[in-house]
Design a protein around this motif. Structure first.
Motif, PDB file in Angstrom:
ATOM      1  N   CYS A 132       0.854  -1.185   0.000  1.00 40.70           N
ATOM      2  CA  CYS A 132       0.000   0.000   0.000  1.00 40.70           C
ATOM      3  C   CYS A 132       0.890   1.234   0.000  1.00 40.70           C
ATOM      4  CB  CYS A 132      -0.940   0.008   1.207  1.00 40.70           C
ATOM      5  SG  CYS A 132      -0.150   0.365   2.787  1.00 40.70           S
ATOM      6  N   MET A 133       0.332   2.335  -0.494  1.00 39.98           N
ATOM      7  CA  MET A 133       1.080   3.593  -0.493  1.00 39.98           C
ATOM      8  C   MET A 133       1.311   4.046   0.950  1.00 39.98           C
ATOM      9  SD  MET A 133      -0.993   5.631  -3.488  1.00 39.98           S
ATOM     10  CE  MET A 133      -0.133   7.165  -3.107  1.00 39.98           C
ATOM     11  N   ARG A 134       2.487   4.603   1.181  1.00 44.13           N
ATOM     12  CA  ARG A 134       2.792   5.135   2.511  1.00 44.13           C
ATOM     13  C   ARG A 134       3.656   6.386   2.374  1.00 44.13           C
ATOM     14  NH1 ARG A 134       1.804   1.429   6.749  1.00 44.13           N
ATOM     15  NH2 ARG A 134       1.460  -0.701   6.013  1.00 44.13           N
ATOM     16  N   LEU A 135       3.592   7.223   3.397  1.00 46.13           N
ATOM     17  CA  LEU A 135       4.561   8.313   3.507  1.00 46.13           C
ATOM     18  C   LEU A 135       5.171   8.242   4.895  1.00 46.13           C
ATOM     19  CD1 LEU A 135       3.456  10.889   5.399  1.00 46.13           C
ATOM     20  CD2 LEU A 135       1.968  11.208   3.453  1.00 46.13           C
ATOM     21  N   CYS A 136       6.383   8.739   5.011  1.00 45.26           N
ATOM     22  CA  CYS A 136       7.097   8.688   6.283  1.00 45.26           C
ATOM     23  C   CYS A 136       7.066  10.062   6.951  1.00 45.26           C
ATOM     24  CB  CYS A 136       8.544   8.245   6.070  1.00 45.26           C
ATOM     25  SG  CYS A 136       9.519   8.181   7.597  1.00 45.26           S
ATOM     26  N   ILE A 137       6.639  10.073   8.193  1.00 40.64           N
ATOM     27  CA  ILE A 137       6.653  11.279   9.011  1.00 40.64           C
ATOM     28  C   ILE A 137       7.692  11.084  10.112  1.00 40.64           C
ATOM     29  CG2 ILE A 137       5.311  12.799  10.515  1.00 40.64           C
ATOM     30  CD1 ILE A 137       2.797  11.744   9.074  1.00 40.64           C
ATOM     31  N   VAL A 138       8.556  12.063  10.276  1.00 42.87           N
ATOM     32  CA  VAL A 138       9.586  11.998  11.307  1.00 42.87           C
ATOM     33  C   VAL A 138       9.267  13.045  12.372  1.00 42.87           C
ATOM     34  CG1 VAL A 138      12.044  12.202  11.821  1.00 42.87           C
ATOM     35  CG2 VAL A 138      11.305  11.236   9.631  1.00 42.87           C
ATOM     36  N   ILE A 139       9.254  12.607  13.630  1.00 41.70           N
ATOM     37  CA  ILE A 139       9.006  13.508  14.761  1.00 41.70           C
ATOM     38  C   ILE A 139      10.246  13.508  15.641  1.00 41.70           C
ATOM     39  CG2 ILE A 139       7.558  13.989  16.772  1.00 41.70           C
ATOM     40  CD1 ILE A 139       6.215  11.637  14.162  1.00 41.70           C
ATOM     41  N   ASP A 140      10.896  14.649  15.743  1.00 38.01           N
ATOM     42  CA  ASP A 140      12.116  14.771  16.538  1.00 38.01           C
ATOM     43  C   ASP A 140      11.789  15.420  17.880  1.00 38.01           C
ATOM     44  OD1 ASP A 140      14.677  15.817  17.582  1.00 38.01           O
ATOM     45  OD2 ASP A 140      15.479  15.041  15.705  1.00 38.01           O
ATOM     46  N   ILE A 147       8.703  18.389  13.180  1.00 41.36           N
ATOM     47  CA  ILE A 147       7.962  17.356  12.448  1.00 41.36           C
ATOM     48  C   ILE A 147       8.160  17.582  10.951  1.00 41.36           C
ATOM     49  CG2 ILE A 147       5.689  16.326  12.073  1.00 41.36           C
ATOM     50  CD1 ILE A 147       4.845  17.703  14.738  1.00 41.36           C
ATOM     51  N   ALA A 148       8.416  16.498  10.225  1.00 39.22           N
ATOM     52  CA  ALA A 148       8.590  16.600   8.767  1.00 39.22           C
ATOM     53  C   ALA A 148       8.030  15.359   8.095  1.00 39.22           C
ATOM     54  CB  ALA A 148      10.065  16.770   8.399  1.00 39.22           C
ATOM     55  N   ALA A 149       7.482  15.554   6.900  1.00 40.83           N
ATOM     56  CA  ALA A 149       6.925  14.439   6.124  1.00 40.83           C
ATOM     57  C   ALA A 149       7.570  14.394   4.751  1.00 40.83           C
ATOM     58  CB  ALA A 149       5.410  14.585   5.981  1.00 40.83           C
ATOM     59  N   GLY A 150       7.901  13.183   4.309  1.00 38.87           N
ATOM     60  CA  GLY A 150       8.379  12.988   2.955  1.00 38.87           C
ATOM     61  C   GLY A 150       7.208  12.782   2.015  1.00 38.87           C
ATOM     62  N   ASN A 151       7.502  12.519   0.756  1.00 42.55           N
ATOM     63  CA  ASN A 151       6.451  12.231  -0.206  1.00 42.55           C
ATOM     64  C   ASN A 151       6.001  10.782  -0.073  1.00 42.55           C
ATOM     65  OD1 ASN A 151       5.988  14.662  -1.874  1.00 42.55           O
ATOM     66  ND2 ASN A 151       8.176  14.474  -2.261  1.00 42.55           N
ATOM     67  N   CYS A 152       4.870  10.461  -0.695  1.00 43.81           N
ATOM     68  CA  CYS A 152       4.357   9.100  -0.604  1.00 43.81           C
ATOM     69  C   CYS A 152       5.159   8.180  -1.519  1.00 43.81           C
ATOM     70  CB  CYS A 152       2.877   9.049  -0.950  1.00 43.81           C
ATOM     71  SG  CYS A 152       2.469   9.608  -2.612  1.00 43.81           S
ATOM     72  N   CYS A 153       5.190   6.917  -1.151  1.00 35.83           N
ATOM     73  CA  CYS A 153       5.880   5.906  -1.956  1.00 35.83           C
ATOM     74  C   CYS A 153       4.939   4.712  -2.121  1.00 35.83           C
ATOM     75  CB  CYS A 153       7.188   5.484  -1.288  1.00 35.83           C
ATOM     76  SG  CYS A 153       6.965   4.925   0.403  1.00 35.83           S
ATOM     77  N   THR A 154       5.289   3.829  -3.028  1.00 33.65           N
ATOM     78  CA  THR A 154       4.356   2.773  -3.409  1.00 33.65           C
ATOM     79  C   THR A 154       4.444   1.515  -2.562  1.00 33.65           C
ATOM     80  OG1 THR A 154       5.967   2.004  -5.052  1.00 33.65           O
ATOM     81  CG2 THR A 154       4.263   3.547  -5.802  1.00 33.65           C
ATOM     82  N   SER A 155       5.542   1.315  -1.851  1.00 35.74           N
ATOM     83  CA  SER A 155       5.680   0.100  -1.053  1.00 35.74           C
ATOM     84  C   SER A 155       6.695   0.314   0.067  1.00 35.74           C
ATOM     85  CB  SER A 155       6.113  -1.075  -1.933  1.00 35.74           C
ATOM     86  OG  SER A 155       7.457  -0.912  -2.341  1.00 35.74           O
ATOM     87  N   LEU A 156       6.764  -0.652   0.968  1.00 35.46           N
ATOM     88  CA  LEU A 156       7.702  -0.560   2.082  1.00 35.46           C
ATOM     89  C   LEU A 156       9.146  -0.668   1.629  1.00 35.46           C
ATOM     90  CD1 LEU A 156       5.741  -2.682   4.695  1.00 35.46           C
ATOM     91  CD2 LEU A 156       6.345  -0.270   4.920  1.00 35.46           C
ATOM     92  N   GLU A 157       9.377  -1.330   0.474  1.00 28.96           N
ATOM     93  CA  GLU A 157      10.751  -1.479  -0.006  1.00 28.96           C
ATOM     94  C   GLU A 157      11.386  -0.146  -0.388  1.00 28.96           C
ATOM     95  OE1 GLU A 157       9.172  -5.589  -0.410  1.00 28.96           O
ATOM     96  OE2 GLU A 157       8.396  -3.601  -0.840  1.00 28.96           O
ATOM     97  N   CYS A 158      10.563   0.849  -0.725  1.00 23.58           N
ATOM     98  CA  CYS A 158      11.124   2.143  -1.135  1.00 23.58           C
ATOM     99  C   CYS A 158      10.757   3.270  -0.169  1.00 23.58           C
ATOM    100  CB  CYS A 158      10.679   2.503  -2.549  1.00 23.58           C
ATOM    101  SG  CYS A 158       8.893   2.630  -2.780  1.00 23.58           S
TER     102      CYS A 158
END
Length: 391
Positions: free
Chosen positions: A160-168, A257-268
């Motif tokens: 599934c599509m996911r995006l990564c959010i980092v909270i420092d 807090i920062a968010a990257g763009n969405c990606c298509t799978s956990l491998e990427c």
């Protein structure tokens, strides 16, 4: 059972402080593993095997134990975990006096053991989840077989599509440990902080939230499609503010807090993590407030533009402007907007040059505003859009 010996000894000590009788705990092989009289620990208590086999309460009177080795009068009851007897609890004394205590203590011990197992499983799951996010976020190349193994173990949706959010959260946890805070207290706080992140970003069963290290929490947000991504990012700053307010309750005042763009799978998904980490680093260097960064935020992109005119930023802008590009009247809107910029954002002169009514041009500019979220009355926003459309 692993950990049963340590648990039994702690239980004996705790219970001995609150009841007026000595107690003992034996394992399923009849060995005493906890006793008010420490000299009995490690010795064999053969009647415990009988209690385990028959799975019932057995009373031991003075007469009955007279000919038995290492057996004291009292009551022995089986300890049940996962619907099977795994040990024996003994209350030492006159059976008529101690039997009622035996049943109460049995319930207490079983309840505490279940709670202990639950906490151990939670901690194991948290450690496994941390290992998983470290594996997929800190390695450019990951094994699909290994990722599938983790997903099956942790019951995580893989495709599934996911995006990564980092909270420092900075050095808050480390400072607590330096100040002498106990590890259990820190673990409890970590769990609380993770719950705050999930609540702030509307987590569900497919969400992945874990500590990447002592300073950073990562949240892998699942997305259904591009529309759900846009909807989520429209609310990202508000959700980020909400999380900052929630963490302030626990004394964490400086949260980035920062968010990257969405990606298509956990491998990427590591790409999304790197984008978020890059945004966070850049935002701090440029002192961009309020410390909530994402590539969907026009203000962030405008700030970055003079410093990052490269292929990557162009791709990010193209993705951000996809709704406009996909609009059926895109070519007309593009032409009118470029002309509008060429005439220094003067509506009357642009309309005259396009041979359209002034209100028609205003309508088309408002449509661009609605589709993109930009403000065509802002010089900076127009510069950004001009950069993309001219390209």
């Amino acid at each position: 059972m692993e950990g049963f010996v340590q648990f039994a000894q702690k239980t004996v000590k705790a219970v001995s402080d609150i009841i007026p009788f000595s107690i003992s705990v034996s394992n399923d092989e009849g060995n005493i593993i906890g006793d008010s009289d420490s000299s009995r620990i490690g010795t064999m208590h053969r009647p415990s095997v009988e209690v385990i086999e028959e799975n019932k309460v057995i009373r031991f009177t003075e007469e009955k134990v007279a000919s038995m080795e290492n057996v004291l009068p009292g009551v022995a009851v089986p300890l049940i975990f996962d619907d099977k007897p795994v040990g024996v609890l003994g209350i030492i004394g006159d059976p008529d006096d101690v039997e009622s205590y035996a049943h109460l203590v049995k319930q207490y011990v079983e309840m505490m053991w279940q709670e202990t197992l639950h906490v151990q499983l939670e901690n194991l799951n948290a450690m496994t989840l941390e290992s998983f996010v470290q594996y997929v976020l800190l390695n450019e190349s990951v094994s699909q077989e290994q990722v599938n193994h983790y997903c099956k173990l942790l019951r995580i949706e893989h495709d599934c599509m996911r995006l990564c959010i980092v909270i420092d959260i900075g050095n808050h946890l480390l400072d607590r440990m330096d100040a002498g805070q106990k590890i259990p207290s820190s673990e409890s706080l970590k769990k609380t902080l993770l719950n705050c992140v999930v609540r702030a970003f509307d987590g569900n069963g497919d969400s992945v939230c874990a500590f990447l290290n002592a300073q950073q929490i990562v949240y892998l947000k699942p997305l259904d499609d591009e529309d759900s991504y846009r909807y989520f990012m429209d609310e990202f700053r508000n959700r980020g503010h909400r999380l900052q307010e929630m963490l302030q309750v626990y004394g964490i005042d400086h949260v980035t807090i920062a968010a990257g763009n969405c990606c298509t799978s956990l491998e990427c998904v590591f790409q999304s993590y790197r984008e978020a980490a890059h945004l966070m680093s850049y935002g701090r260097k440029q002192s961009i407030t309020p410390g909530i960064y994402n590539y969907y935020d026009w203000d962030v992109l405008i700030n970055m533009l003079p410093h990052h005119i490269d292929t990557n930023i162009k791709e990010i802008l193209m993705q951000r402007l996809r709704p406009l590009i996909d609009d059926e009247s895109f070519m007309q809107l593009k032409n009118d907007f470029l002309m509008y910029c060429n005439y220094n954002m003067n509506v009357s002169r642009t309309a005259e040059a396009l041979f359209v009514h002034r209100n028609t041009l205003i309508y088309r500019l408002k449509k661009i505003n609605a589709v993109t979220g930009l403000d065509t009355g802002s010089f900076e926003h127009c510069t950004l859009l001009y950069f993309v459309l001219k390209e």
